[in-house]
Design a protein around this motif. Structure first.
Motif, PDB file in Angstrom:
ATOM      1  N   ASN A 244      -6.692   9.745 -16.456  1.00 30.53           N
ATOM      2  CA  ASN A 244      -7.502  10.060 -17.624  1.00 30.53           C
ATOM      3  C   ASN A 244      -8.594  11.064 -17.239  1.00 30.53           C
ATOM      4  N   SER A 245      -8.640  12.190 -17.927  1.00 33.01           N
ATOM      5  CA  SER A 245      -9.625  13.265 -17.701  1.00 33.01           C
ATOM      6  C   SER A 245      -9.391  14.060 -16.422  1.00 33.01           C
ATOM      7  N   VAL A 246      -8.306  13.778 -15.707  1.00 32.13           N
ATOM      8  CA  VAL A 246      -8.029  14.495 -14.460  1.00 32.13           C
ATOM      9  C   VAL A 246      -7.355  15.837 -14.743  1.00 32.13           C
ATOM     10  N   SER A 247      -7.879  16.880 -14.110  1.00 30.88           N
ATOM     11  CA  SER A 247      -7.279  18.208 -14.271  1.00 30.88           C
ATOM     12  C   SER A 247      -6.585  18.686 -13.000  1.00 30.88           C
ATOM     13  N   THR A 248      -6.974  18.116 -11.828  1.00 31.58           N
ATOM     14  CA  THR A 248      -6.395  18.525 -10.545  1.00 31.58           C
ATOM     15  C   THR A 248      -5.869  17.307  -9.801  1.00 31.58           C
ATOM     16  N   LEU A 249      -4.633  17.417  -9.343  1.00 30.28           N
ATOM     17  CA  LEU A 249      -3.970  16.323  -8.633  1.00 30.28           C
ATOM     18  C   LEU A 249      -3.451  16.845  -7.308  1.00 30.28           C
ATOM     19  N   LEU A 250      -3.847  16.201  -6.220  1.00 29.83           N
ATOM     20  CA  LEU A 250      -3.414  16.599  -4.881  1.00 29.83           C
ATOM     21  C   LEU A 250      -2.457  15.555  -4.319  1.00 29.83           C
ATOM     22  N   PHE A 251      -1.317  16.017  -3.825  1.00 24.95           N
ATOM     23  CA  PHE A 251      -0.341  15.137  -3.195  1.00 24.95           C
ATOM     24  C   PHE A 251      -0.280  15.416  -1.701  1.00 24.95           C
ATOM     25  N   GLY A 252      -0.413  14.351  -0.935  1.00 26.65           N
ATOM     26  CA  GLY A 252      -0.247  14.445   0.500  1.00 26.65           C
ATOM     27  C   GLY A 252       0.485  13.217   0.998  1.00 26.65           C
ATOM     28  N   THR A 253       0.689  13.168   2.279  1.00 28.25           N
ATOM     29  CA  THR A 253       1.272  11.992   2.903  1.00 28.25           C
ATOM     30  C   THR A 253       0.643  11.864   4.280  1.00 28.25           C
ATOM     31  N   TYR A 254       1.186  11.054   5.157  1.00 32.51           N
ATOM     32  CA  TYR A 254       0.562  10.870   6.460  1.00 32.51           C
ATOM     33  C   TYR A 254       0.742  12.092   7.357  1.00 32.51           C
ATOM     34  N   GLY A 255       1.584  13.005   6.936  1.00 32.30           N
ATOM     35  CA  GLY A 255       1.798  14.253   7.658  1.00 32.30           C
ATOM     36  C   GLY A 255       1.881  15.410   6.685  1.00 32.30           C
ATOM     37  N   SER A 256       3.112  15.739   6.274  1.00 35.34           N
ATOM     38  CA  SER A 256       3.341  16.874   5.382  1.00 35.34           C
ATOM     39  C   SER A 256       4.186  16.443   4.190  1.00 35.34           C
ATOM     40  N   ILE A 257       3.691  16.718   3.001  1.00 37.08           N
ATOM     41  CA  ILE A 257       4.405  16.317   1.789  1.00 37.08           C
ATOM     42  C   ILE A 257       5.741  17.045   1.658  1.00 37.08           C
TER      43      ILE A 257
ATOM     44  N   CYS B 198      -3.697  11.815  -4.069  1.00 38.12           N
ATOM     45  CA  CYS B 198      -2.698  10.761  -3.916  1.00 38.12           C
ATOM     46  C   CYS B 198      -1.985  10.936  -2.579  1.00 38.12           C
ATOM     47  N   CYS B 199      -2.195   9.978  -1.671  1.00 42.65           N
ATOM     48  CA  CYS B 199      -1.517   9.991  -0.383  1.00 42.65           C
ATOM     49  C   CYS B 199      -0.363   8.996  -0.420  1.00 42.65           C
ATOM     50  N   ILE B 200       0.834   9.476  -0.159  1.00 43.71           N
ATOM     51  CA  ILE B 200       2.052   8.673  -0.248  1.00 43.71           C
ATOM     52  C   ILE B 200       2.415   8.131   1.136  1.00 43.71           C
TER      53      ILE B 200
ATOM     54  N   LYS C 226       0.837  -1.204   0.000  1.00 42.52           N
ATOM     55  CA  LYS C 226       0.000   0.000   0.000  1.00 42.52           C
ATOM     56  C   LYS C 226       0.871   1.252   0.000  1.00 42.52           C
ATOM     57  N   LYS C 227       1.649   1.429  -1.069  1.00 39.23           N
ATOM     58  CA  LYS C 227       2.552   2.588  -1.126  1.00 39.23           C
ATOM     59  C   LYS C 227       1.807   3.888  -1.408  1.00 39.23           C
ATOM     60  N   LEU C 228       0.723   3.781  -2.143  1.00 44.36           N
ATOM     61  CA  LEU C 228      -0.105   4.952  -2.436  1.00 44.36           C
ATOM     62  C   LEU C 228      -1.544   4.639  -2.049  1.00 44.36           C
ATOM     63  N   THR C 229      -2.239   5.648  -1.538  1.00 42.34           N
ATOM     64  CA  THR C 229      -3.686   5.558  -1.351  1.00 42.34           C
ATOM     65  C   THR C 229      -4.309   6.604  -2.258  1.00 42.34           C
ATOM     66  N   LEU C 230      -5.165   6.168  -3.170  1.00 39.12           N
ATOM     67  CA  LEU C 230      -5.732   7.062  -4.175  1.00 39.12           C
ATOM     68  C   LEU C 230      -7.224   7.239  -3.951  1.00 39.12           C
ATOM     69  N   TRP C 231      -7.663   8.478  -3.983  1.00 37.61           N
ATOM     70  CA  TRP C 231      -9.085   8.807  -3.904  1.00 37.61           C
ATOM     71  C   TRP C 231      -9.448   9.621  -5.127  1.00 37.61           C
ATOM     72  N   ARG C 232     -10.564   9.282  -5.748  1.00 32.86           N
ATOM     73  CA  ARG C 232     -11.019  10.032  -6.920  1.00 32.86           C
ATOM     74  C   ARG C 232     -12.480  10.415  -6.719  1.00 32.86           C
ATOM     75  N   PRO C 233     -12.735  11.497  -5.986  1.00 24.95           N
ATOM     76  CA  PRO C 233     -14.112  11.903  -5.697  1.00 24.95           C
ATOM     77  C   PRO C 233     -14.877  12.394  -6.917  1.00 24.95           C
ATOM     78  N   SER C 234     -14.160  12.798  -7.960  1.00 32.44           N
ATOM     79  CA  SER C 234     -14.796  13.201  -9.210  1.00 32.44           C
ATOM     80  C   SER C 234     -13.865  12.829 -10.355  1.00 32.44           C
ATOM     81  N   LYS C 235     -14.367  12.851 -11.553  1.00 34.35           N
ATOM     82  CA  LYS C 235     -13.547  12.422 -12.687  1.00 34.35           C
ATOM     83  C   LYS C 235     -12.399  13.386 -12.966  1.00 34.35           C
ATOM     84  N   GLU C 236     -12.507  14.620 -12.445  1.00 38.34           N
ATOM     85  CA  GLU C 236     -11.461  15.619 -12.703  1.00 38.34           C
ATOM     86  C   GLU C 236     -10.413  15.701 -11.599  1.00 38.34           C
ATOM     87  N   PHE C 237     -10.636  15.012 -10.467  1.00 42.16           N
ATOM     88  CA  PHE C 237      -9.790  15.233  -9.274  1.00 42.16           C
ATOM     89  C   PHE C 237      -9.302  13.903  -8.702  1.00 42.16           C
ATOM     90  N   VAL C 238      -7.997  13.842  -8.412  1.00 42.96           N
ATOM     91  CA  VAL C 238      -7.417  12.681  -7.739  1.00 42.96           C
ATOM     92  C   VAL C 238      -6.555  13.156  -6.578  1.00 42.96           C
TER      93      VAL C 238
END
Length: 361
Positions: free
Chosen positions: A81-94, A36-38, A22-34
């Protein structure tokens, strides 16, 4: 170390490490937004100080640059695919090099630079933000026309709430300075506001959140994210709940908060962990207790959240809020919210909170 720190660190005992795969946890609440928690070894403030008492994003291990590059290519790329916004986080601070090394952060920037992404968001604590990392991001991504947003945990403008209710390590003056620094690099700022701080009455929970939204915009935040409390296992707030010293916030409190935000600001408000991640509450992987509702209003509230999140114009959002809050609302949990809200209580002092916790032990 204060009693909140001690008891929250004790509450963390027994947490399982992130599974090896489980190196990444991915959430895609909408088709344009993902999102990514590292995976990382965890937030330094949680590890060292037992902060914050409502938060548990997990513990694992830090990834190597090679592992991270492979995970991004194999797991994240197929989701874009079709994603326009990508958020990067981690268990604390990226941006915390104790969790994500400088080489790993470079891997992230290189990855984003190759994608057709319009906006990238980095989630971090304000004390991790500096000119060096902002300059690095600016040169690598903004030269390609990618919009950059720095999202920071803030929670409250009330120093009493930060210290005595949430055990949040945050200097508000430093946060204000960092907002200005980020703007100097032509990036946007998003601040997280917490709704449902423990040891406060329902009325004060709402009022302090309202003030915190106002403070955030006054200090220059370009947007805010409202986090209504989700009660997570292995946290002090969960133990408070189990001992009858905390109860879930009402969903109607979130609706009421939205009704108090000035119309012109509503287009700059996002809801997190509720409204955009409905499927989380039917997923055993995220065993948490969400804000409270009832069978009479549950579907209507979720439909409202969906419409609110999918509307971007302020006055239309205002219309949605007013229509909803003035419509059918005489369910059992709404009446309970009103009863709790009208039950005014004096704020507990620090020593009173300490006594409550000692009695709980």
């Amino acid at each position: 170390m204060n009693i909140l720190s001690e008891m929250n660190m004790k509450a963390h005992e027994g947490r399982e490490l992130t599974p090896e795969n489980k190196k990444l946890t991915l959430w895609r609440p909408s088709k344009e937004f993902v999102h990514c928690c590292i995976e990382s070894k965890g937030c330094r403030f949680s590890r060292n100080n037992g902060a914050c008492i409502m938060c548990d994003y997990g513990i694992g291990r830090n990834l190597t640059p090679v592992e991270l590059r492979e995970a991004l290519d194999e797991e994240l790329t197929p989701q874009l695919n079709s994603v326009s916004t990508l958020l990067f986080g981690t268990y604390g601070s990226i941006m915390d090099t104790e969790e994500v090394s400088e080489k790993c952060f470079s891997v992230i920037l290189d990855f984003v630079a190759k994608q057709r992404i319009k906006t990238v968001i980095f989630e971090t604590h304000c004390c991790m933000v500096n000119e060096k990392i902002l300059d690095k991001i600016q040169k690598k991504l903004m030269s390609l026309g990618i919009k950059v947003i720095i999202e920071m945990g803030y929670e409250s403008c009330d120093t009493y709430v930060l210290k005595n209710c949430l055990n949040k390590v945050l200097n508000l003056e430093q946060l204000s300075s960092v907002i200005n620094l980020i703007h100097k690099f032509s990036m946007e700022v998003s601040l997280n506001v917490f709704l449902g701080a423990p040891f406060l009455s329902a009325q004060e929970q709402l009022e302090t959140a309202e003030k915190s939204v106002k403070w955030a915009f006054e200090k220059g935040a370009d947007s805010i994210v409202i986090f209504p409390c989700n009660i997570k296992p292995f946290t002090l707030i969960y133990n408070l709940y189990r001992n009858g010293l905390y109860k879930p916030v009402s969903q109607w409190m979130l609706v009421e908060l939205l009704s108090r935000i000035p119309e012109e600001k509503l287009s700059r408000v996002t809801l997190s962990w509720y409204g955009d991640r409905k499927n989380f509450y039917d997923n055993d992987e995220f065993a948490l207790i969400p804000p409270e509702d009832c069978v009479e209003c549950h579907d209507d509230i979720f439909e409202f959240y969906h419409m609110f999140m999918n509307e971007s114009v302020s006055f239309r959002r205002k219309q949605l809020v007013e229509r909803f809050i003035n419509g059918k609302k005489h369910c059992g949990c709404y009446n309970k919210f009103l009863e709790d809200f009208n039950n005014k209580k004096e704020r507990l002092g620090a020593e009173e909170i300490k006594k409550l916790l000692n009695d709980m032990e």
